[in-house]
Design a protein around this motif. Structure first.
Motif, PDB file in Angstrom:
ATOM      1  N   ASN A  62     -24.377   0.692   1.596  1.00  0.00           N
ATOM      2  CA  ASN A  62     -24.166   1.491   2.806  1.00  0.00           C
ATOM      3  C   ASN A  62     -24.847   2.849   2.673  1.00  0.00           C
ATOM      4  O   ASN A  62     -25.565   3.291   3.577  1.00  0.00           O
ATOM      5  CB  ASN A  62     -22.668   1.690   3.052  1.00  0.00           C
ATOM      6  N   PHE A  63     -24.620   3.510   1.538  1.00  0.00           N
ATOM      7  CA  PHE A  63     -25.230   4.819   1.301  1.00  0.00           C
ATOM      8  C   PHE A  63     -26.753   4.710   1.274  1.00  0.00           C
ATOM      9  O   PHE A  63     -27.468   5.553   1.838  1.00  0.00           O
ATOM     10  CB  PHE A  63     -24.737   5.414  -0.015  1.00  0.00           C
ATOM     11  N   ALA A  64     -27.239   3.665   0.608  1.00  0.00           N
ATOM     12  CA  ALA A  64     -28.687   3.516   0.450  1.00  0.00           C
ATOM     13  C   ALA A  64     -29.389   3.339   1.788  1.00  0.00           C
ATOM     14  O   ALA A  64     -30.553   3.763   1.950  1.00  0.00           O
ATOM     15  CB  ALA A  64     -28.992   2.328  -0.461  1.00  0.00           C
ATOM     16  N   SER A  65     -28.727   2.716   2.763  1.00  0.00           N
ATOM     17  CA  SER A  65     -29.372   2.508   4.066  1.00  0.00           C
ATOM     18  C   SER A  65     -29.717   3.837   4.737  1.00  0.00           C
ATOM     19  O   SER A  65     -30.662   3.912   5.525  1.00  0.00           O
ATOM     20  CB  SER A  65     -28.464   1.666   4.977  1.00  0.00           C
ATOM     21  N   PHE A  66     -28.967   4.885   4.423  1.00  0.00           N
ATOM     22  CA  PHE A  66     -29.254   6.195   4.996  1.00  0.00           C
ATOM     23  C   PHE A  66     -30.397   6.899   4.254  1.00  0.00           C
ATOM     24  O   PHE A  66     -30.925   7.900   4.748  1.00  0.00           O
ATOM     25  CB  PHE A  66     -27.999   7.071   4.970  1.00  0.00           C
ATOM     26  N   CYS A  67     -30.746   6.388   3.079  1.00  0.00           N
ATOM     27  CA  CYS A  67     -31.869   6.954   2.330  1.00  0.00           C
ATOM     28  C   CYS A  67     -33.194   6.303   2.687  1.00  0.00           C
ATOM     29  O   CYS A  67     -34.247   6.730   2.212  1.00  0.00           O
ATOM     30  CB  CYS A  67     -31.633   6.791   0.824  1.00  0.00           C
ATOM     31  N   GLN A  68     -33.157   5.264   3.509  1.00  0.00           N
ATOM     32  CA  GLN A  68     -34.349   4.485   3.822  1.00  0.00           C
ATOM     33  C   GLN A  68     -34.763   4.653   5.277  1.00  0.00           C
ATOM     34  O   GLN A  68     -35.186   3.705   5.929  1.00  0.00           O
ATOM     35  CB  GLN A  68     -34.082   3.015   3.499  1.00  0.00           C
ATOM     36  N   GLN A  69     -34.650   5.864   5.784  1.00  0.00           N
ATOM     37  CA  GLN A  69     -34.954   6.131   7.183  1.00  0.00           C
ATOM     38  C   GLN A  69     -36.426   6.469   7.393  1.00  0.00           C
ATOM     39  O   GLN A  69     -37.050   7.145   6.573  1.00  0.00           O
ATOM     40  CB  GLN A  69     -34.087   7.295   7.682  1.00  0.00           C
ATOM     41  N   ASP A  70     -36.966   5.984   8.506  1.00  0.00           N
ATOM     42  CA  ASP A  70     -38.329   6.332   8.899  1.00  0.00           C
ATOM     43  C   ASP A  70     -38.293   7.677   9.623  1.00  0.00           C
ATOM     44  O   ASP A  70     -38.493   7.774  10.841  1.00  0.00           O
ATOM     45  CB  ASP A  70     -38.913   5.250   9.814  1.00  0.00           C
ATOM     46  N   PHE A  71     -38.008   8.696   8.852  1.00  0.00           N
ATOM     47  CA  PHE A  71     -37.852  10.037   9.419  1.00  0.00           C
ATOM     48  C   PHE A  71     -38.338  11.029   8.379  1.00  0.00           C
ATOM     49  O   PHE A  71     -38.118  10.849   7.177  1.00  0.00           O
ATOM     50  CB  PHE A  71     -36.375  10.287   9.756  1.00  0.00           C
ATOM     51  N   ASP A  72     -38.982  12.087   8.827  1.00  0.00           N
ATOM     52  CA  ASP A  72     -39.676  12.977   7.895  1.00  0.00           C
ATOM     53  C   ASP A  72     -38.750  13.925   7.142  1.00  0.00           C
ATOM     54  O   ASP A  72     -38.734  13.948   5.914  1.00  0.00           O
ATOM     55  CB  ASP A  72     -40.743  13.786   8.650  1.00  0.00           C
ATOM     56  N   ASP A  73     -37.990  14.704   7.865  1.00  0.00           N
ATOM     57  CA  ASP A  73     -37.306  15.835   7.244  1.00  0.00           C
ATOM     58  C   ASP A  73     -35.798  15.718   7.455  1.00  0.00           C
ATOM     59  O   ASP A  73     -35.283  16.064   8.517  1.00  0.00           O
ATOM     60  CB  ASP A  73     -37.825  17.147   7.850  1.00  0.00           C
ATOM     61  N   TYR A  74     -35.096  15.212   6.450  1.00  0.00           N
ATOM     62  CA  TYR A  74     -33.644  15.143   6.542  1.00  0.00           C
ATOM     63  C   TYR A  74     -33.034  15.202   5.146  1.00  0.00           C
ATOM     64  O   TYR A  74     -33.693  14.930   4.135  1.00  0.00           O
ATOM     65  CB  TYR A  74     -33.193  13.883   7.289  1.00  0.00           C
ATOM     66  N   GLU A  75     -31.765  15.565   5.099  1.00  0.00           N
ATOM     67  CA  GLU A  75     -31.001  15.631   3.860  1.00  0.00           C
ATOM     68  C   GLU A  75     -29.693  14.879   4.041  1.00  0.00           C
ATOM     69  O   GLU A  75     -29.213  14.702   5.171  1.00  0.00           O
ATOM     70  CB  GLU A  75     -30.721  17.084   3.462  1.00  0.00           C
ATOM     71  N   LEU A  76     -29.122  14.426   2.929  1.00  0.00           N
ATOM     72  CA  LEU A  76     -27.829  13.752   2.950  1.00  0.00           C
ATOM     73  C   LEU A  76     -26.829  14.589   2.175  1.00  0.00           C
ATOM     74  O   LEU A  76     -27.072  14.933   1.004  1.00  0.00           O
ATOM     75  CB  LEU A  76     -27.913  12.358   2.317  1.00  0.00           C
ATOM     76  N   LEU A  77     -25.722  14.912   2.818  1.00  0.00           N
ATOM     77  CA  LEU A  77     -24.655  15.664   2.181  1.00  0.00           C
ATOM     78  C   LEU A  77     -23.403  14.794   2.149  1.00  0.00           C
ATOM     79  O   LEU A  77     -22.872  14.431   3.197  1.00  0.00           O
ATOM     80  CB  LEU A  77     -24.367  16.965   2.942  1.00  0.00           C
ATOM     81  N   PHE A  78     -22.971  14.452   0.943  1.00  0.00           N
ATOM     82  CA  PHE A  78     -21.743  13.686   0.760  1.00  0.00           C
ATOM     83  C   PHE A  78     -20.619  14.654   0.377  1.00  0.00           C
ATOM     84  O   PHE A  78     -20.828  15.546  -0.453  1.00  0.00           O
ATOM     85  CB  PHE A  78     -21.914  12.639  -0.336  1.00  0.00           C
ATOM     86  N   GLY A  79     -19.444  14.468   0.965  1.00  0.00           N
ATOM     87  CA  GLY A  79     -18.329  15.361   0.673  1.00  0.00           C
ATOM     88  C   GLY A  79     -17.115  14.602   0.182  1.00  0.00           C
ATOM     89  O   GLY A  79     -16.734  13.569   0.755  1.00  0.00           O
ATOM     90  N   VAL A  80     -16.507  15.076  -0.906  1.00  0.00           N
ATOM     91  CA  VAL A  80     -15.268  14.511  -1.431  1.00  0.00           C
ATOM     92  C   VAL A  80     -14.268  15.648  -1.617  1.00  0.00           C
ATOM     93  O   VAL A  80     -14.646  16.803  -1.801  1.00  0.00           O
ATOM     94  CB  VAL A  80     -15.489  13.774  -2.768  1.00  0.00           C
ATOM     95  N   ALA A  81     -12.988  15.309  -1.573  1.00  0.00           N
ATOM     96  CA  ALA A  81     -11.948  16.319  -1.769  1.00  0.00           C
ATOM     97  C   ALA A  81     -11.633  16.532  -3.237  1.00  0.00           C
ATOM     98  O   ALA A  81     -11.066  17.554  -3.609  1.00  0.00           O
ATOM     99  CB  ALA A  81     -10.688  15.916  -1.002  1.00  0.00           C
ATOM    100  N   ASP A  82     -11.995  15.557  -4.078  1.00  0.00           N
ATOM    101  CA  ASP A  82     -11.662  15.613  -5.501  1.00  0.00           C
ATOM    102  C   ASP A  82     -12.898  15.248  -6.312  1.00  0.00           C
ATOM    103  O   ASP A  82     -13.529  14.211  -6.075  1.00  0.00           O
ATOM    104  CB  ASP A  82     -10.512  14.642  -5.788  1.00  0.00           C
ATOM    105  N   GLY A  83     -13.237  16.087  -7.269  1.00  0.00           N
ATOM    106  CA  GLY A  83     -14.401  15.822  -8.106  1.00  0.00           C
ATOM    107  C   GLY A  83     -14.278  14.585  -8.960  1.00  0.00           C
ATOM    108  O   GLY A  83     -15.275  14.081  -9.496  1.00  0.00           O
ATOM    109  N   ASN A  84     -13.050  14.048  -9.107  1.00  0.00           N
ATOM    110  CA  ASN A  84     -12.841  12.821  -9.878  1.00  0.00           C
ATOM    111  C   ASN A  84     -12.861  11.569  -9.011  1.00  0.00           C
ATOM    112  O   ASN A  84     -12.549  10.476  -9.486  1.00  0.00           O
ATOM    113  CB  ASN A  84     -11.495  12.897 -10.618  1.00  0.00           C
ATOM    114  N   ASP A  85     -13.203  11.715  -7.740  1.00  0.00           N
ATOM    115  CA  ASP A  85     -13.262  10.559  -6.842  1.00  0.00           C
ATOM    116  C   ASP A  85     -14.290   9.553  -7.376  1.00  0.00           C
ATOM    117  O   ASP A  85     -15.378   9.939  -7.806  1.00  0.00           O
ATOM    118  CB  ASP A  85     -13.664  11.033  -5.442  1.00  0.00           C
TER     119      ASP A  85
END
Length: 603
Positions: A62-85
């Motif tokens: 699921n995550f990887a599909s967002f890394c394979q976009q035909d788009f030039d300039d974008y970033e992915l920010l993942f957010g978790v509430a706990d660093g041990n997630d």
């Protein structure tokens, strides 16, 4: 004879339900057959925000599909509430697999009752793109997804874009029923509501909007304690005069091994949220269950042939509509045979949906991410007090509330991340602080722990994650205090603030002094109790503190003792404003963002 009026109502409702599904079917076919057009040349910088908790089915894909976009300039920010997630490891793997993509993981402790809103607010602050694309963690998309959902924002009249979704990769009966609801029941309802009725529709599958508009409405912090965060975001964008639009794509919701209890609680949460925020719309949902309506007619007149005919015709018509809509949806992980099989499950799915609708008519309790909440009339989440521990814990809570009223202890903010309350008092003896000398009689504020909002410690004792969360909450609490002392009439004349810090002898005063320096307070030793009554009062305080910890945060008793020592932590008003006031809030936010950014790669 007494059944006749009820039967007439059911017949009328059934006819309206058939009309509804005919319109929804036609609207859905028109939506999928309209000209999609070519991708727009509108190519802004984009930040994809993904709140994550735990590991969903096929999460890495699921995550990887967002890394394979035909788009030039974008970033992915993942957010978790706990660093041990456990999702942290997947994001780090993603960064290794896609080194050319800008991927960041941000640890953002929960500051609001709605954990998703809290995470997205932190991600929104970190985002650098002109456009924010918000998407749930269990979604999978095609390579043209980003271009498609961003394209409508080229029109300045469009303020937000949402996206349809359907369930795929179902591995259990509950998952198949959930997929049937998403694709063949909910999806056509959304298309009809948005395209034909102009209703507010917002789905966590995708919400794309300009960052400037996101800031105009106050971000997620403006509704951080409300349940229906997706609806709230779209509604507030529309209230500033902008339009919402459905994107010309459908994304996949990866279902996996969904369990029935999780499905039940999730859909019941949605039902109660809709009932409270949009009661008229909720009553209208009753007309979307023709199989249930015709089944009630059969139950009312079981020996009348036409009721059975109506039930049979309804089941067949609904199955045909579901089958046809299923053919229009992207195949995803579902083979063609699964579409026909799912249509056969439609009667069971609709009866389940009707049962959930009935359950949503009453009650205000919802479950979300393993937590239980209540719902206020405006859709605000409320903390529910666990009914465990028997009458003794209930008595301690009652005593705590009684003492707060007697001592005039009150909340100075509505923030659910604040862990402090306050009461007005006066200085009883001269106090020498670094930046001020306090004289007897000067007004001060005494800070008290807000037990219900104190981060809960694990039963096996404190952990690094708990300490980090407690520090974030305390920092937030003091910044809230610095914000309100400028304008709150109850606090505006206070010269200093004090925390009565109790500790076990094992804790050591040197550790308290180190802690005080970290939060910019100063330690002052209180006078020793003099006389028998003072000593008895101190013993009573120790017993009460022990009972409060046992009731609200029992994990903190692992290494605790009944005998406790006292230390006072002081800060002057001027120092509070200097350290925690508005002039330093931006720097502190940036510092927290840098500290919680686990890893960032860029080209």
């Amino acid at each position: 004879m007494t059944r006749a009026p009820f039967a007439a109502v059911l017949i009328g409702a059934l006819c309206l339900s058939w009309l509804y599904w005919l319109c929804a079917w036609m609207a859905t076919r028109r939506f999928f057959r309209r000209n999609r057009g070519e991708c727009s040349e509108f190519k802004p910088t984009v930040s994809i925000l993904k709140p994550v908790k735990g590991v969903d089915a096929q999460a890495f894909k699921n995550f990887a599909s967002f890394c394979q976009q035909d788009f030039d300039d974008y970033e992915l920010l993942f957010g978790v509430a706990d660093g041990n997630d456990p999702a942290v490891a997947l994001v780090e793997q993603l960064q290794k697999e896609f080194p050319d993509r800008r991927i960041a993981l941000i640890v953002a402790p929960t500051m609001t009752l709605n954990p998703k809103s809290s995470t997205l607010e932190a991600l929104g602050r970190e985002a650098s793109g002109e456009v924010l694309v918000i998407s749930d963690a269990d979604m999978r998309v095609g390579s043209d997804y980003l271009s498609t959902v961003v394209a409508p924002l080229a029109d300045p009249k469009v303020g937000i874009v949402t996206c349809l979704y359907h369930g795929t990769h179902a591995r259990t009966l509950a998952a198949r029923l959930e997929g049937l609801h998403a694709g063949q029941m909910f999806l056509p309802s959304v298309i009809l509501a948005h395209e034909c009725l102009g209703q507010v529709v917002g789905m966590g599958a995708t919400l794309a909007l300009r960052k400037s508009d996101f800031q105009r409405i106050g971000g997620y912090s403006a509704f951080g304690d409300l349940l229906m965060d997706d609806f709230q975001l779209v509604d507030r964008i529309r209230k500033i005069g902008l339009e919402s639009q459905l994107a010309n794509c459908v994304v996949e919701n990866i279902l996996g091994n969904t369990q029935f209890i999780d499905q039940w609680r999730r859909e019941l949460r949605w039902a109660r949220g809709i009932r409270i925020t949009s009661p008229t719309k909720y009553l209208g949902i009753f007309l979307t269950y023709p199989i249930a309506l015709s089944a009630m007619l059969v139950a009312l007149y079981p020996l009348v042939m036409w009721t059975w005919v109506a039930l049979g015709v309804t089941v067949v018509c609904r199955a045909v509509i579901a089958w046809d809509i299923g053919r229009l949806l992207p195949a995803g992980g579902s083979p063609p045979s699964a579409v026909a099989t799912s249509a056969l499950l439609l009667p069971l799915r609709e009866l389940l949906s009707f049962t959930i609708w009935c359950g949503g008519l009453i009650g205000r309790k919802v479950y979300w991410r393993g937590q239980e909440f209540g719902l206020a009339r405006n859709g605000q989440l409320l903390r529910t007090i666990p009914k465990t521990g028997g009458p003794l814990r209930a008595a301690v809570r009652w005593l705590d509330a009684l003492l707060r009223r007697r001592q005039n202890i009150f909340e100075f903010t509505q923030s659910t991340a604040c862990m402090l309350r306050i009461s007005r008092s006066v200085c009883t003896r001269p106090i020498e602080l670094s930046h001020q000398t306090l004289s007897p009689g000067m007004p001060i504020g005494e800070l008290h722990i807000w037990n219900d909002q104190m981060p809960k410690m694990q039963l096996d004792g404190a952990s690094l994650a708990w300490a980090r969360q407690a520090e974030e909450h305390l920092d937030h609490s003091l910044r809230e205090l610095a914000r309100v002392v400028r304008s709150d009439g109850r606090l505006i004349d206070l010269d200093a603030f004090k925390i009565n810090f109790s500790l076990t002898p094992r804790g050591g005063r040197h550790q308290v002094k180190r802690f005080a320096r970290r939060i910019h307070f100063e330690t002052v030793e209180p006078p020793a109790p003099a006389g028998l009554l003072s000593r008895l009062h101190r013993i009573g305080e120790n017993v009460l503190i022990w009972l409060l910890i046992w009731t609200f945060n029992p994990g903190a008793l692992r290494n605790g003792k009944l005998m406790r020592m006292r230390t006072e932590l002081w800060i002057s008003r001027s120092e509070l404003l200097r350290r925690y006031g508005e002039q330093t809030s931006r720097d502190a936010t940036e510092f927290r963002g840098r500290r919680t950014r686990v890893r960032m790669k860029s080209t």
